[in-house]
Structure formats: structure tokens, C-alpha cells
Design an enzyme around this catalytic site. Structure first.
Site, mmCIF file in Angstrom:
data_model
loop_
_atom_site.group_PDB
_atom_site.id
_atom_site.type_symbol
_atom_site.label_atom_id
_atom_site.label_comp_id
_atom_site.label_asym_id
_atom_site.label_seq_id
_atom_site.Cartn_x
_atom_site.Cartn_y
_atom_site.Cartn_z
ATOM 1 N N GLU A 103 8.473 -12.490 -21.868
ATOM 2 C CA GLU A 103 8.162 -11.146 -21.390
ATOM 3 C C GLU A 103 6.957 -10.571 -22.142
ATOM 4 O OE1 GLU A 103 8.707 -9.612 -18.880
ATOM 5 O OE2 GLU A 103 8.208 -7.549 -19.385
ATOM 6 N N GLU A 154 -0.902 -9.351 -18.317
ATOM 7 C CA GLU A 154 -1.022 -8.420 -17.183
ATOM 8 C C GLU A 154 -2.022 -7.306 -17.448
ATOM 9 O OE1 GLU A 154 3.162 -7.167 -16.522
ATOM 10 O OE2 GLU A 154 2.613 -7.248 -14.413
ATOM 11 N N LYS A 176 3.450 -9.473 -20.366
ATOM 12 C CA LYS A 176 2.951 -8.096 -20.498
ATOM 13 C C LYS A 176 1.523 -8.102 -21.021
ATOM 14 C CE LYS A 176 5.174 -6.308 -18.958
ATOM 15 N NZ LYS A 176 6.394 -6.108 -18.190
ATOM 16 N N LYS A 193 2.408 -2.341 -8.200
ATOM 17 C CA LYS A 193 3.737 -2.126 -8.773
ATOM 18 C C LYS A 193 4.813 -2.812 -7.955
ATOM 19 C CE LYS A 193 6.633 -0.321 -11.639
ATOM 20 N NZ LYS A 193 6.728 -1.037 -12.923
ATOM 21 N N ARG A 218 1.107 1.560 -5.829
ATOM 22 C CA ARG A 218 1.371 0.538 -4.816
ATOM 23 C C ARG A 218 0.106 -0.225 -4.420
ATOM 24 N NH1 ARG A 218 6.386 1.506 -2.185
ATOM 25 N NH2 ARG A 218 5.714 0.082 -0.583
ATOM 26 N N HIS A 246 5.881 -30.804 -28.648
ATOM 27 C CA HIS A 246 5.897 -31.655 -27.454
ATOM 28 C C HIS A 246 4.692 -31.409 -26.559
ATOM 29 C CE1 HIS A 246 9.868 -33.183 -28.413
ATOM 30 N NE2 HIS A 246 10.193 -31.940 -28.748
ATOM 31 N N CYS A 293 0.837 -1.193 0.000
ATOM 32 C CA CYS A 293 0.000 0.000 0.000
ATOM 33 C C CYS A 293 0.875 1.248 0.000
ATOM 34 C CB CYS A 293 -0.873 -0.005 1.229
ATOM 35 S SG CYS A 293 -1.626 -1.607 1.532
ATOM 36 N N ASN A 334 1.316 -0.126 6.153
ATOM 37 C CA ASN A 334 1.673 -0.917 4.978
ATOM 38 C C ASN A 334 2.436 -2.129 5.475
ATOM 39 O OD1 ASN A 334 2.304 -1.826 2.474
ATOM 40 N ND2 ASN A 334 3.853 -0.279 2.038
ATOM 41 N N GLY A 335 2.067 -3.323 5.001
ATOM 42 C CA GLY A 335 2.774 -4.528 5.433
ATOM 43 C C GLY A 335 1.799 -5.559 5.948
ATOM 44 N N TRP A 341 -3.867 -1.943 -1.170
ATOM 45 C CA TRP A 341 -3.953 -3.199 -1.940
ATOM 46 C C TRP A 341 -4.250 -4.265 -0.909
ATOM 47 C CZ3 TRP A 341 -1.754 -8.069 -2.422
ATOM 48 C CH2 TRP A 341 -1.916 -8.709 -3.651
HETATM 49 O O1 M6R Z 1 10.197 -4.753 -8.544
HETATM 50 P P1 M6R Z 1 10.529 -6.088 -9.085
HETATM 51 O O2 M6R Z 1 11.309 -6.055 -10.348
HETATM 52 O O3 M6R Z 1 11.211 -6.974 -8.061
HETATM 53 O O4 M6R Z 1 9.132 -6.770 -9.394
HETATM 54 C C1 M6R Z 1 9.045 -8.074 -9.860
HETATM 55 C C2 M6R Z 1 7.685 -8.340 -10.466
HETATM 56 O O5 M6R Z 1 6.685 -8.169 -9.510
HETATM 57 C C3 M6R Z 1 7.410 -7.411 -11.647
HETATM 58 O O6 M6R Z 1 8.404 -7.504 -12.605
HETATM 59 C C4 M6R Z 1 6.052 -7.747 -12.279
HETATM 60 O O7 M6R Z 1 6.115 -8.987 -12.920
HETATM 61 C C5 M6R Z 1 5.675 -6.602 -13.224
HETATM 62 N N1 M6R Z 1 4.329 -6.198 -13.000
HETATM 63 C C6 M6R Z 1 5.885 -6.931 -14.646
HETATM 64 O O8 M6R Z 1 5.338 -6.039 -15.540
#
Ligand code: M6R
Length: 592
Positions: A469, A476, A473, A587, A27, A492, A2, A98-99, A72
Site C-alpha cells: 500500500e 500514485e 501510494k 477517484k 471523477r 530471489h 466523469c 458518463n460511461g 476523464w
Molecule cells: O473505489 P475502489 O476502492 O473500488 O477503488 C479501487 C482502486 O481504484 C483504488 O483503491 C485506487 O487504487 C486508489 N487510487 C488508491 O489510492
């Protein structure tokens, strides 16, 4: 995961808190709330965005103290009652947290036994009540904080105020970042420095188990024994933590378009006067190690896959792990293993868990991160910064390219191979070419795939890593199911999923595997797939979708990652989705 903001003594704490919450909603953005003092504690909170919160708070707020939170949800669903700030049973303590408090169930039982009752389901409300319980008993807030910190287990960044000391915000921290911003006639607090840069560029970062208080003209920090400590203020670069959209409609688009300057900045930082500029001790430790282990999550893990291959080119033995896997079954082969961690945020809980193990075993380690001052930056033995500027969009783009760029340079330094820098420079033309000419074509492809249930990405070697990747993306931010498959694996198993009309996006940039990839294209076409091929000029065929200039094929994740990023972006846009804040994600993943 958060966001926290707090201010004392500003002329308009409301302005700071709301601007800050907007910046921090990367966050978490399930719900948001604020609290302040004005003849009693006033709290406004609700499910939904910070913009929505603004519509329910009074226009004019007269106060010199305010805290805010964007959530969050972890403990307790995203409801209004569970939204922060939380107030204690007797209305004495108001906090944002937060936590995750691991032992909140036992603490709650203890408080229930003392006739406390709770309106919500969160661990944070338990802490508010525990603070109140001991405050009523001790009558001294510093003793109270010490006692509460000795009882709560888990991660926390907390700021709170009481109903009787109206000019002071208290702060306490463990395993979750909390930063104090120093002003003249005011002081600020936030989960990271970005919301404060408009007001100050002098910061104090709290270490684990530290606590303290801020007033308009005083900042006092204590260690866990309660001894005052003299913390050095640090100065932060305003430009690199600016959240200005600079005219772009979304952060993701802005950040994709910042890729060339990101790569350029890294080249200029880590290669000067014809020489690589890395810490000599770091290079020595890497050279002397007999096995290098990459650990990361999500996109950063994908960068690690590429980085491992780079080091192998220079005869280093490597393995790569997802942090949450390694954390519970750590392996570190060889007599002298070296750990490389990669994290855009530097705050990812799974990685922080791994670092604990790394330290317990005295393993040499490096963090590659975009966030100077983050937990991993501060606590790893070596740190290499990505200097990419803050990345706001939840979907990581420029940071991924930066991670791969830096890893290529680090490998180049180890292999004494300066050609890497030339190859990286050449990529810049390819990236510019994509930005200048291919967006309309990518938009067209996005329109065609936006309503599909599933999308496949195919590639081999470095193109496979890029496919992973690209696939992450797309899923996500567009919520389309997608998978990346190494071309050779198709037969396979995954080919069973190929049916009429299914989009298959193919990268062909590696001369050694190009003809095998052409074979894969035939296999999926025969089964009715709609194929979109991206090929480099020398491997291009007229039926392909996109031709990009040639580049050193091992740099696919630098040269052509933007194609994958634009595609995900335009698909999400075409579906009318929230590009920068996709559902269920945050994030910075600060809980395991
Ligand atoms: O801050 P970080 O690079 O450690 O985060 C790792 C993942 O949570 C982050 O890369 C996540 O997969 C992203 N949302 C990718 O777009």
C-alpha cells in the site's frame, strides 16, 4: 469516470453547477464544460480545470436550466472538441454523458449513412445525434429515449435538454450512477449526491435502465418499458458527504488526519455494549461457508490481502483476487464459497463485472464499501458500510484503514474474539503519536527521496501488505517508481536492483520476523542502499529512523499506515505536484 451535474429552476443554476463540478472533478479532470439555454443552446467548454472553465464563461448567466461535466477521457483524447457537453448535428439535443457506449462505432456508421457528421471522436456525441435522429422522427421525447436506450449498449449516465422544451432535463442511466436531488422550486441531478447536499438531502437514485425527466417542480421516472414508477426518495447524511476542506490545504492531508475518528466511528458502530454488531445472517453465512474469496482493486485489494489473513486466523480458508483477473477466470473452490468484495467507491467497473458473475453462479456475497447507495451497495447480498465520510483525494487513505479495521472486527466477530477491539483502540494512540510527533521527520525523509528514481519498501507478513500500500501510494501521487518486496524474496531477484543511494524503507513491527528483517537491512546496506527503518518500540534499535509505540502487530495497516500516507503526501508536495488529483488517475474507476 466523469462527473455530471444538472439543475432546473434554481435561481442560480450556474452557482450550483460550478460548485458541483469542483466537487466532482475527483471523477475526472482532463477537461470541463457547461451548457445552458438562453435564446438558444449555449456551450462553454475547454481542456483544463473547472477553475479555468470559470474564466471563459460569462459572469452573468440568465437561465433556469444548466448542465455541466468534468471529463476523464476514454473515447477520444482530451481535446476541446471532445469535451462535454455535446450538441447534436442540428443543434437540437445537448447532453453530458458518463460511461462507455460499446456499440458507438456501429451507431455512428448508421448516422453517417443518414447524413450526420461529427466534430469529435467521442461515443457521447454519437448518443446526442442518435437522440436527435429519433426525436426528429418520433416528435416525442419519451419514445425517443426508449428507442435510444434499446439501441445503445454499455454504461451511461446521461442528462440532456432539447432546444424546444426549455424547462426540462432528461435523465437516463445504465451501469453508471445518476442521482436526482429534490428541491423546492428546483430539482437537480448529479453523478453522486455530494454536489447537491448544500441544496437538499432528499434524493432519488436511478436504477439501471431507468429514465425520466425533471422540471423545477416535477420529477418523473420510468422503467425501461416506459411505465411511470413511484420511486422512494432517500435521505442522506449531510456530514458524511461534505466536501469541506476544513482549513486543510489538501483533501489527502485532511483524510489522513481523519484516520483516528474513522477507526473510532467503526468501533462504535460495529461493537456496542460489549458485543459485535453484525447482521446475524451474514455471520451465519460466513461461518457455514467453506471458502471465502476476497475480490477488489488497488488499495482495496491490499486491504483484502490483510482481511484474508485475519479470517485464516479463525480457521477460514480464503483466497484473494484482483477483480479484473477474477472477472475473466473466476474460480470459487469449495461447496459453499462466499465472496467478499471491497470497494471504497462501490462503483468500480471491474468489481461490478465480478458481481455479475457472482450472481450468475448464485454465490453468497458481501460488499464492504464507503458509499451507501452505490451500485455495489445496492446490488450485493450483504453490505457493510465504512462510515468514513466522503473520501475526495484520489489517493485512498482513511478508507484503506477503515477497510482493514472493519475486516479485523468482522474476523473478530467470527472468531468470537473481543481482544480485536482492544487492539484497535490501542492503535489510536499510535496513530495520534505519529500525527503529533513524526510529521517533521517524515517531511525530512520526503525531501531526501523526492528526486530519487526508485524507492523500495520491505516488510514481511502484515508489514509486507502495508508495504504494498505504501508503494502504491507513493507512485500514485509522486510518480516515483516504487516496489514493495517481502523481505524473504529480496535475494530471489529484486536485490539486483539495489545500488548506491537507493532508498529502502523498512517496516519492522513483527517480533517473529524482526531478526530476518534485520538481515535484509544488512543485505541492502552492503550494496549501498539508504535505509529508513520504522520499528516498534520493543524491536527498535538506535540506528533506526522512527520508533512507534508497540501495538498488536497484525494491525500495522491501522496503526502505522499514516506514516506511509504522510510520506507519499510530503514527497508529492515537495515535488510541487497536484496531490489530490494525480495525473492519469480518477477517484472512481467506472470503466473496465
Ligand atoms: O473505489 P475502489 O476502492 O473500488 O477503488 C479501487 C482502486 O481504484 C483504488 O483503491 C485506487 O487504487 C486508489 N487510487 C488508491 O489510492
Amino acid at each position: 469516470m466523469c462527473g455530471i451535474v444538472g439543475a432546473v429552476g434554481l435561481i442560480s443554476p450556474k452557482e450550483y453547477v460550478f460548485k458541483g463540478l469542483k466537487m466532482l472533478d475527483y471523477r475526472g479532470y482532463d477537461s470541463a464544460g457547461v451548457a445552458y439555454f438562453n435564446s438558444g443552446i449555449k456551450i462553454y467548454k475547454d481542456v483544463g480545470s473547472v477553475e479555468h472553465l470559470l474564466t471563459i464563461v460569462p459572469e452573468e448567466i440568465k437561465t433556469n436550466i444548466m448542465i455541466g461535466h468534468t471529463r476523464w477521457a476514454t473515447h477520444g483524447s482530451p481535446t476541446k472538441l471532445n469535451t462535454h457537453p455535446h450538441i447534436s448535428f442540428n443543434q437540437r439535443i445537448c447532453l453530458v454523458h458518463n460511461g462507455v457506449i460499446e456499440n458507438y462505432v456501429e451507431l455512428k456508421k448508421f448516422l453517417l449513412g443518414k447524413n450526420y457528421s461529427f466534430y469529435g471522436e467521442t461515443d457521447s456525441e454519437v448518443v446526442a445525434n442518435l437522440l436527435e435522429y429519433y426525436y426528429l422522427e418520433y416528435g416525442d421525447i419519451i419514445e425517443t429515449i426508449k428507442k435510444v436506450m434499446s439501441e445503445i449498449k454499455g454504461s451511461y449516465a446521461i442528462t440532456f435538454f432539447t432546444d424546444d422544451i426549455k424547462d426540462t432535463l432528461y435523465v437516463l442511466k445504465n451501469a453508471s450512477p445518476l442521482v436526482v436531488g429534490l428541491g423546492k422550486g428546483f430539482n437537480l441531478v448529479a453523478s453522486d449526491a455530494s454536489p447537491m447536499i448544500e441544496y437538499t438531502n432528499e434524493f432519488i437514485e436511478l436504477e439501471d435502465k431507468e429514465f425520466g425527466y425533471i422540471t423545477n417542480d416535477k420529477v418523473a421516472i420510468f422503467n425501461k418499458a416506459g411505465k411511470p414508477i413511484d420511486k422512494q426518495a432517500i435521505h442522506k447524511d449531510v456530514e458524511l458527504i461534505s466536501h469541506d476542506l476544513k482549513g486543510y490545504p489538501h483533501y489527502m492531508l485532511k483524510e489522513i488526519e481523519e484516520i483516528p475518528q474513522t477507526v473510532n466511528r467503526l468501533i462504535n458502530t460495529y461493537f456496542q455494549k460489549g458485543k459485535y454488531q453484525f447482521d446475524k445472517n451474514l455471520l451465519k453465512d460466513l461461518e457455514e461457508s467453506d471458502h471465502i474469496i476476497f475480490i477488489a482493486c488497488g488499495t482495496s485489494y491490499h486491504a483484502g490481502l490483510v482481511g484474508g489473513r485475519y479470517l485464516e486466523k479463525y480457521n477460514k480458508s480464503t483466497s484473494r483476487f484482483i477483480a479484473s483477473e477474477w472477472a475473466f477466470h473466476p474460480t470459487y473452490p469449495g461447496a459453499k464459497p462466499f465472496i467478499i468484495m471491497i470497494s471504497q467507491s462501490g462503483e468500480t467497473a471491474d468489481l461490478i463485472h465480478c458481481l455479475k458473475i457472482v450472481k450468475e453462479h448464485n454465490l453468497k456475497n458481501l460488499i464492504i464499501t464507503n458509499t451507501g447507495g452505490s451500485t455495489l451497495d445496492r446490488n450485493c447480498m450483504y453490505s457493510l458500510l465504512l462510515h468514513s465520510g466522503v473520501e475526495v483525494s484520489v489517493a485512498s487513505t482513511k478508507a484503506y484503514v477503515a477497510q482493514v479495521t472493519l475486516l479485523a472486527m468482522l474476523a473478530g466477530a467470527l472468531g468470537n474474539d473481543k481482544q480485536v477491539v482492544e487492539d484497535l483502540r490501542n492503535c489510536l494512540d499510535v496513530v495520534h503519536g505519529i500525527q503529533d510527533h513524526y510529521k517533521p521527520l517524515i517531511m525530512k525523509v520526503a525531501e531526501e527521496i523526492k528526486d530519487k528514481k526508485s524507492v523500495f519498501f520491505l516488510g514481511r507478513s502484515f508489514d509486507y501488505f502495508l508495504s504494498l500500500e505504501a508503494s502504491l501510494k507513493l507512485k500514485e501521487i509522486s510518480y516515483i517508481h516504487s516496489e514493495a518486496i517481502p523481505g524473504g524474496e529480496l535475494k530471489h531477484g529484486p536485490i539486483a536492483l539495489i545500488e548506491k543511494g537507493i532508498p529502502v524503507i523498512v517496516f519492522i513491527t513483527d517480533p517473529d520476523t524482526a531478526s530476518s528483517m534485520r538481515g535484509n537491512i544488512e543485505e541492502v546496506k552492503t550494496r549501498g542502499a539508504k535505509v529508513y527503518t520504522i520499528a516498534t518500540k520493543s524491536l527498535y534499535r538506535s540506528e533506526d529512523t522512527m520508533m512507534v509505540e508497540d501495538y498488536a502487530y497484525y494491525l500495522s495497516s491501522v496503526a502505522i499506515a499514516s506514516i506511509a500516507f504522510y510520506l507519499a503526501y510530503y514527497v508529492a508536495l515537495a515535488k510541487g505536484l497536484n496531490v489530490d488529483k494525480p495525473r492519469n488517475l480518477a477517484k472512481s474507476v467506472t470503466v473496465e
